[in-house]
Enzyme design. Structure first.
Site, PDB file in Angstrom:
ATOM      1  N   ILE A 136       0.861  -1.169   0.110  1.00 23.52           N
ATOM      2  CA  ILE A 136      -0.143   0.073  -0.159  1.00 23.52           C
ATOM      3  C   ILE A 136       0.697   1.149  -0.248  1.00 23.52           C
ATOM      4  O   ILE A 136       1.930   1.303   0.828  1.00 23.52           O
ATOM      5  CB  ILE A 136      -0.859   0.075   1.092  1.00 23.52           C
ATOM      6  CG1 ILE A 136      -2.033  -1.298   1.318  1.00 23.52           C
ATOM      7  CG2 ILE A 136      -1.762   1.443   1.500  1.00 23.52           C
ATOM      8  CD1 ILE A 136      -2.571  -1.539   2.611  1.00 23.52           C
ATOM      9  N   CYS A 137       0.506   2.334  -0.638  1.00 23.74           N
ATOM     10  CA  CYS A 137       1.077   3.582  -0.812  1.00 23.74           C
ATOM     11  C   CYS A 137       2.333   3.594  -1.284  1.00 23.74           C
ATOM     12  O   CYS A 137       2.646   3.002  -2.346  1.00 23.74           O
ATOM     13  CB  CYS A 137       0.905   4.225   0.714  1.00 23.74           C
ATOM     14  SG  CYS A 137       1.525   5.992   1.030  1.00 23.74           S
ATOM     15  N   ILE A 138       3.408   4.216  -0.644  1.00 23.53           N
ATOM     16  CA  ILE A 138       4.783   3.956  -0.904  1.00 23.53           C
ATOM     17  C   ILE A 138       5.451   2.458  -0.777  1.00 23.53           C
ATOM     18  O   ILE A 138       6.403   2.411  -1.548  1.00 23.53           O
ATOM     19  CB  ILE A 138       5.753   4.797  -0.220  1.00 23.53           C
ATOM     20  CG1 ILE A 138       7.046   5.328  -0.787  1.00 23.53           C
ATOM     21  CG2 ILE A 138       5.728   4.697   1.317  1.00 23.53           C
ATOM     22  CD1 ILE A 138       7.179   5.553  -2.286  1.00 23.53           C
TER      23      ILE A 138
END
Length: 217
Positions: free
Chosen positions: A134-136
């Site tokens: 998720i995300c970075i």
């Protein structure tokens, strides 16, 4: 009941796990009738950031102890994680993924990963168990899975360029959606790489958890 490993990396978006992303992940797992099993590295975090000012603080904090705040103490050291005990693995984002689970924040495409993260993620992947990042955090995946891999961090050009330099195939993706590499059993979503509100982050994370659980079948 499916057991989903969730790897945290501190407490707070700027120096650990993004708290909204972590909690939404845990809630989605529970609502789906699965069990989250949480882990974090037992080591000193890379830095400590004042989340009110954004400035560094002259403190030393432990990643595992900080991550325990998010999960009410129900967490174990990452070196205790075993693929045979899990059905899947999910890694929420936050700068801790780029600072404590790796040194991507400073080294970019030349980064190295925490050896325990690398071990458990590779063991799960080699056992055919799905991964959700998720995300970075998806920026770390090309170091885990050297084979061709489709993934997303949203639309950030610099991060996408680093992913491509490591051998990944970056797929632009809106905040509420996911990218699924069916062959590799890898699911990714932008979350707060794009989200401006918690509900926007939740849309993609909930889809990611649902697809990871489906890939467990």
């Amino acid at each position: 009941m499916k057991k989903i490993g969730v790897i945290l990396c501190g407490c707070g978006v700027y120096d650990g796990s993004e708290i909204h992303e972590a909690v939404i992940t845990l809630l989605a797992i529970a609502r789906a009738g699965a069990q989250a099993v949480c882990f974090a590295p037992d080591k000193t975090q890379a830095d400590v950031i004042n989340h009110l000012t954004g400035e560094p603080m002259a403190e030393s904090r432990n990643v595992l102890i900080e991550a325990a705040r998010i999960v009410r103490g129900e967490i174990r050291p990452l070196n205790e994680a075993r693929a045979q005990d899990l059905d899947a693995l999910i890694v929420p984002g936050g700068f801790g993924a780029a600072k404590n689970l790796s040194n991507f924040a400073s080294e970019g495409s030349n980064c190295t990963l925490d050896p325990e993260l690398l071990r458990i993620a590779r063991d799960c992947h080699q056992a055919g168990k799905p991964l959700g990042f998720i995300c970075i955090a998806p920026a770390l995946l090309p170091k885990i899975i050297p084979a061709p891999l489709r993934l997303t961090i949203g639309t950030d050009a610099d991060t996408a360029e680093a992913i491509e330099a490591m051998g990944g195939e970056h797929v632009p993706c809106p905040v509420e959606d996911i990218v699924v590499d069916e062959e590799q059993k890898v699911v990714t979503t932008p979350a707060y790489m794009l989200a401006s509100r918690i509900d926007e982050a939740a849309d993609g994370i909930e889809k990611l958890v649902a697809r990871v659980l489906l890939l467990c079948q």
